[in-house]
Enzyme design. Structure first.
Site, PDB file in Angstrom:
ATOM      1  N   GLU A  82       0.841  -1.191   0.000  1.00  0.00           N
ATOM      2  CA  GLU A  82       0.000   0.000   0.000  1.00  0.00           C
ATOM      3  C   GLU A  82       0.883   1.251   0.000  1.00  0.00           C
ATOM      4  O   GLU A  82       1.908   1.302   0.686  1.00  0.00           O
ATOM      5  CB  GLU A  82      -0.901  -0.041   1.236  1.00  0.00           C
ATOM      6  CG  GLU A  82      -2.060   0.924   1.228  1.00  0.00           C
ATOM      7  CD  GLU A  82      -1.667   2.262   1.807  1.00  0.00           C
ATOM      8  OE1 GLU A  82      -2.223   3.266   1.366  1.00  0.00           O
ATOM      9  OE2 GLU A  82      -0.796   2.293   2.697  1.00  0.00           O
ATOM     10  N   ASP A 105      -6.105   7.198  -7.372  1.00  0.00           N
ATOM     11  CA  ASP A 105      -7.532   7.099  -7.059  1.00  0.00           C
ATOM     12  C   ASP A 105      -7.984   8.445  -6.508  1.00  0.00           C
ATOM     13  O   ASP A 105      -7.461   8.916  -5.497  1.00  0.00           O
ATOM     14  CB  ASP A 105      -7.745   6.006  -6.009  1.00  0.00           C
ATOM     15  CG  ASP A 105      -9.222   5.695  -5.785  1.00  0.00           C
ATOM     16  OD1 ASP A 105     -10.063   6.576  -6.028  1.00  0.00           O
ATOM     17  OD2 ASP A 105      -9.525   4.567  -5.350  1.00  0.00           O
ATOM     18  N   LYS A 109     -15.968  10.755  -3.511  1.00  0.00           N
ATOM     19  CA  LYS A 109     -17.063  10.978  -2.569  1.00  0.00           C
ATOM     20  C   LYS A 109     -16.605  11.894  -1.432  1.00  0.00           C
ATOM     21  O   LYS A 109     -15.469  11.809  -0.965  1.00  0.00           O
ATOM     22  CB  LYS A 109     -17.547   9.641  -1.989  1.00  0.00           C
ATOM     23  CG  LYS A 109     -18.204   8.741  -3.025  1.00  0.00           C
ATOM     24  CD  LYS A 109     -18.702   7.455  -2.390  1.00  0.00           C
ATOM     25  CE  LYS A 109     -19.370   6.557  -3.423  1.00  0.00           C
ATOM     26  NZ  LYS A 109     -19.846   5.280  -2.838  1.00  0.00           N
ATOM     27  N   ASP A 142      -6.323  13.625 -13.461  1.00  0.00           N
ATOM     28  CA  ASP A 142      -7.407  14.178 -14.287  1.00  0.00           C
ATOM     29  C   ASP A 142      -8.483  14.805 -13.405  1.00  0.00           C
ATOM     30  O   ASP A 142      -9.407  15.434 -13.915  1.00  0.00           O
ATOM     31  CB  ASP A 142      -8.040  13.066 -15.133  1.00  0.00           C
ATOM     32  CG  ASP A 142      -8.767  12.052 -14.254  1.00  0.00           C
ATOM     33  OD1 ASP A 142      -8.101  11.415 -13.421  1.00  0.00           O
ATOM     34  OD2 ASP A 142     -10.003  11.930 -14.381  1.00  0.00           O
TER      35      ASP A 142
END
Length: 199
Positions: A82, A105, A109, A142
């Site tokens: 990780e 990532d 949310k 992005d």
């Protein structure tokens, strides 16, 4: 030297020599290296540097390892772990010349914003620890909110990091698989580059 690097101990700081034996060569780290397009492209283009990919997902680790082996890249390795833990606790102090975080990532949310690496003190403190003096952190995303979070986080650490210009033609920099997907969809890629401040 096998393409897959497994730390001899996951609960202590590694030494540079445990990852690559020649510690005089620049070490670059690709966090979340996806299918290995970027790391293998960089390793092939820069045989004088060493590259460590970090990826959590087993399928991507296997795919990247196979690419490294097929291309006989002795200056590239892949580790399954990780990212925040790797940077925060495992990588050697003052060992990394460049750390690349490309299309991470975005955790879009609202309740997940704290999971973004650029919002975590563990990651930012670790990044400052592992970079050599003058070492660089390079980010591409992005996701506009993620990019804005990164700018805000590093603005609070101006005593540790200085933002550098990053013109499109500054240096060789392969497009990742994720980046190419977003470009094909017409999305913009935001990028920023910081240097560890010399003291």
């Amino acid at each position: 030297m096998p393409a897959l690097f497994t730390p001899p101990d996951h609960f202590r700081e590694l030494t540079h020599a445990e990852i690559f034996p020649d510690t005089t060569r620049p070490l670059e780290v690709d966090l979340g290296c996806g299918d290995g397009t970027f790391i293998t492209g960089m390793a092939a283009h820069h045989p004088e540097r060493d590259f460590l990919g970090v990826e959590r997902m087993l399928g991507r680790v296997i795919k990247t390892g196979r690419k490294i082996e097929r291309q006989h890249l002795t200056n590239a390795r892949i580790m399954r772990l990780e990212s925040a833990y790797t940077v925060g606790w495992l990588l050697p102090t003052a060992s990394v010349s460049r750390l690349h975080l490309l299309c991470p990532d975005p955790w879009p949310k609202k309740g997940h914003v704290s999971r973004r690496l650029v919002n975590q003190d563990e990651f930012l403190d670790g990044l400052h620890r592992i970079l050599k003096p003058g070492g660089e952190f390079l980010l591409k995303t992005d996701d506009q909110p993620y990019f804005e979070d990164a700018l805000a986080s590093f603005a609070t650490r101006e005593h540790q990091f200085t933002r550098l210009d990053w013109p499109s033609d500054a240096f060789f920099y392969p497009t990742t698989d994720f980046e190419q997907d977003w470009l094909n969809m017409g999305r913009s890629i935001h990028r920023a580059r910081w240097q560890k401040t010399e003291r």
